[in-house]
Scaffold this motif. Structure first.
Motif, PDB file in Angstrom:
ATOM      1  N   TRP A  39       0.832  -1.209   0.000  1.00  0.00           N
ATOM      2  CA  TRP A  39       0.000   0.000   0.000  1.00  0.00           C
ATOM      3  C   TRP A  39       0.864   1.256   0.000  1.00  0.00           C
ATOM      4  N   LEU A  40       1.890   1.286   0.859  1.00  0.00           N
ATOM      5  CA  LEU A  40       2.734   2.469   0.957  1.00  0.00           C
ATOM      6  C   LEU A  40       3.508   2.691  -0.337  1.00  0.00           C
ATOM      7  N   ALA A  41       4.005   1.619  -0.935  1.00  0.00           N
ATOM      8  CA  ALA A  41       4.721   1.748  -2.202  1.00  0.00           C
ATOM      9  C   ALA A  41       3.813   2.345  -3.274  1.00  0.00           C
ATOM     10  N   GLY A  42       2.557   1.919  -3.292  1.00  0.00           N
ATOM     11  CA  GLY A  42       1.612   2.487  -4.256  1.00  0.00           C
ATOM     12  C   GLY A  42       1.358   3.962  -4.021  1.00  0.00           C
ATOM     13  N   GLN A  43       1.274   4.357  -2.736  1.00  0.00           N
ATOM     14  CA  GLN A  43       1.059   5.764  -2.420  1.00  0.00           C
ATOM     15  C   GLN A  43       2.235   6.623  -2.884  1.00  0.00           C
ATOM     16  N   ILE A  44       3.443   6.171  -2.612  1.00  0.00           N
ATOM     17  CA  ILE A  44       4.622   6.962  -2.971  1.00  0.00           C
ATOM     18  C   ILE A  44       4.833   6.950  -4.480  1.00  0.00           C
ATOM     19  N   ALA A  45       4.608   5.796  -5.121  1.00  0.00           N
ATOM     20  CA  ALA A  45       4.778   5.709  -6.570  1.00  0.00           C
ATOM     21  C   ALA A  45       3.774   6.595  -7.299  1.00  0.00           C
ATOM     22  N   GLY A  82       8.595  -8.828  -5.826  1.00  0.00           N
ATOM     23  CA  GLY A  82       9.875  -9.327  -5.339  1.00  0.00           C
ATOM     24  C   GLY A  82      10.551  -8.360  -4.393  1.00  0.00           C
ATOM     25  N   PHE A  83      10.473  -7.059  -4.693  1.00  0.00           N
ATOM     26  CA  PHE A  83      11.064  -6.046  -3.814  1.00  0.00           C
ATOM     27  C   PHE A  83      10.328  -6.021  -2.479  1.00  0.00           C
ATOM     28  N   VAL A  84       8.999  -6.053  -2.535  1.00  0.00           N
ATOM     29  CA  VAL A  84       8.208  -6.006  -1.299  1.00  0.00           C
ATOM     30  C   VAL A  84       8.534  -7.206  -0.416  1.00  0.00           C
ATOM     31  N   GLU A  85       8.608  -8.392  -0.996  1.00  0.00           N
ATOM     32  CA  GLU A  85       8.929  -9.576  -0.204  1.00  0.00           C
ATOM     33  C   GLU A  85      10.343  -9.499   0.365  1.00  0.00           C
ATOM     34  N   HIS A  86      11.271  -8.945  -0.401  1.00  0.00           N
ATOM     35  CA  HIS A  86      12.642  -8.775   0.096  1.00  0.00           C
ATOM     36  C   HIS A  86      12.659  -7.852   1.316  1.00  0.00           C
ATOM     37  N   VAL A  87      11.946  -6.752   1.237  1.00  0.00           N
ATOM     38  CA  VAL A  87      11.894  -5.806   2.349  1.00  0.00           C
ATOM     39  C   VAL A  87      11.289  -6.466   3.588  1.00  0.00           C
ATOM     40  N   VAL A  88      10.198  -7.182   3.387  1.00  0.00           N
ATOM     41  CA  VAL A  88       9.501  -7.789   4.522  1.00  0.00           C
ATOM     42  C   VAL A  88      10.301  -8.947   5.115  1.00  0.00           C
ATOM     43  N   ASP A  89      10.733  -9.879   4.265  1.00  0.00           N
ATOM     44  CA  ASP A  89      11.353 -11.108   4.771  1.00  0.00           C
ATOM     45  C   ASP A  89      12.785 -10.906   5.262  1.00  0.00           C
ATOM     46  N   ILE A 115      11.559   2.673  -0.035  1.00  0.00           N
ATOM     47  CA  ILE A 115      10.715   2.818  -1.225  1.00  0.00           C
ATOM     48  C   ILE A 115      11.164   4.008  -2.068  1.00  0.00           C
ATOM     49  N   VAL A 116      11.433   5.144  -1.411  1.00  0.00           N
ATOM     50  CA  VAL A 116      11.887   6.317  -2.157  1.00  0.00           C
ATOM     51  C   VAL A 116      13.214   6.035  -2.847  1.00  0.00           C
ATOM     52  N   HIS A 117      14.128   5.369  -2.164  1.00  0.00           N
ATOM     53  CA  HIS A 117      15.410   5.031  -2.796  1.00  0.00           C
ATOM     54  C   HIS A 117      15.187   4.149  -4.017  1.00  0.00           C
ATOM     55  N   ARG A 118      14.319   3.167  -3.892  1.00  0.00           N
ATOM     56  CA  ARG A 118      14.040   2.259  -5.011  1.00  0.00           C
ATOM     57  C   ARG A 118      13.461   3.023  -6.205  1.00  0.00           C
ATOM     58  N   LEU A 119      12.493   3.898  -5.948  1.00  0.00           N
ATOM     59  CA  LEU A 119      11.802   4.583  -7.032  1.00  0.00           C
ATOM     60  C   LEU A 119      12.624   5.720  -7.630  1.00  0.00           C
ATOM     61  N   VAL A 120      13.208   6.546  -6.746  1.00  0.00           N
ATOM     62  CA  VAL A 120      13.838   7.784  -7.211  1.00  0.00           C
ATOM     63  C   VAL A 120      15.287   7.560  -7.605  1.00  0.00           C
ATOM     64  N   PHE A 121      16.052   6.898  -6.757  1.00  0.00           N
ATOM     65  CA  PHE A 121      17.492   6.794  -6.991  1.00  0.00           C
ATOM     66  C   PHE A 121      17.859   5.562  -7.829  1.00  0.00           C
ATOM     67  N   ALA A 122      17.231   4.423  -7.539  1.00  0.00           N
ATOM     68  CA  ALA A 122      17.502   3.225  -8.340  1.00  0.00           C
ATOM     69  C   ALA A 122      16.690   3.215  -9.629  1.00  0.00           C
ATOM     70  N   GLY A 123      15.562   3.942  -9.646  1.00  0.00           N
ATOM     71  CA  GLY A 123      14.725   4.001 -10.842  1.00  0.00           C
ATOM     72  C   GLY A 123      14.069   2.682 -11.182  1.00  0.00           C
ATOM     73  N   GLN A 124      13.720   1.904 -10.162  1.00  0.00           N
ATOM     74  CA  GLN A 124      13.101   0.604 -10.384  1.00  0.00           C
ATOM     75  C   GLN A 124      11.745   0.535  -9.677  1.00  0.00           C
ATOM     76  N   PRO A 125      10.852  -0.310 -10.162  1.00  0.00           N
ATOM     77  CA  PRO A 125       9.516  -0.387  -9.549  1.00  0.00           C
ATOM     78  C   PRO A 125       9.545  -1.169  -8.236  1.00  0.00           C
ATOM     79  N   CYS A 126       8.570  -0.883  -7.407  1.00  0.00           N
ATOM     80  CA  CYS A 126       8.410  -1.639  -6.156  1.00  0.00           C
ATOM     81  C   CYS A 126       7.507  -2.841  -6.442  1.00  0.00           C
ATOM     82  N   ASP A 127       8.064  -3.825  -7.134  1.00  0.00           N
ATOM     83  CA  ASP A 127       7.290  -4.996  -7.514  1.00  0.00           C
ATOM     84  C   ASP A 127       7.194  -5.969  -6.336  1.00  0.00           C
TER      85      ASP A 127
END
Length: 203
Positions: free
Chosen positions: A96-102, A180-187, A166-178
């Protein structure tokens, strides 16, 4: 006493909501196009089709104007979950948060970051907004998991870590919060950090 003296004089015109919206829309548009440094009250007034005094009657300066433009967005709340399953709750909340920031324009976020480095007033305004959003975001992020199953200060840690990732992923890395990323962050990050350890400490 004359009738004119008894009647209370009108105190200015009522605010025009269309002008309010035009000013905020113009501010966001110019932030993306020219950045915070080049943005001015004059340019916002011209873009919005109003006079400069009209902007100043509503906002005390550039930092306050930009903060109002950022705040003027649809209110949203994190999903209310009562699963009792910490992993499921974290996956839903991070998604949800990734969607809000994206949903924010990347150019707008970049302009705000640059402006915060150069303008202490803008930095203070954005921190105020962030604290408000963090309070809403961390109200129910853990799906009804009992507090004694969570590490001390878990909600605060969540609010500090997840938006930054999330901001680093979207803005600096330029990649989506898919997914796989969400599961990596959580797990790999959140669960080891936020779950209360049941391993006894060595003495």
């Amino acid at each position: 006493m004359s009738e004119s003296r008894r009647a209370a004089p009108a105190r200015g015109r009522p605010r025009d909501a269309d002008r309010d919206l035009a000013i905020l829309d113009a501010t966001r548009k110019l932030l993306v196009e020219v950045g915070y440094e080049q943005l001015s009250i004059e340019s916002v007034a011209a873009e919005a089709g109003v006079g400069k005094p009209t902007v100043y009657r509503r906002h005390s300066g550039k930092a306050a104007l930009v903060a109002a433009a950022v705040e003027h967005r649809a209110a949203s709340v994190p999903p209310a979950l009562r699963t009792g399953d910490l992993r499921k709750a974290l996956l839903r909340t991070v998604e949800w948060l990734a969607g809000q920031i994206a949903g924010q324009e990347i150019g707008l976020l970049g302009a705000l970051f640059a402006g915060m480095r150069s303008d202490p007033d803008l930095a203070a305004e954005m921190r105020r907004i962030l604290r408000r959003d963090e309070a809403a975001m961390t109200e129910r992020p853990f799906g009804g998991v009992p507090d004694d199953h969570l590490a001390p200060g878990a909600a605060g840690l969540f609010a500090e870590i997840v938006p930054a990732l999330i901001v680093h992923r979207l803005v600096f890395a330029g990649q989506p919060c898919d997914r796989g990323f969400v599961e990596h962050v959580v797990d790999d990050m959140l669960l080891p950090l936020l779950q209360r350890s049941t391993t006894p400490r060595r003495r």
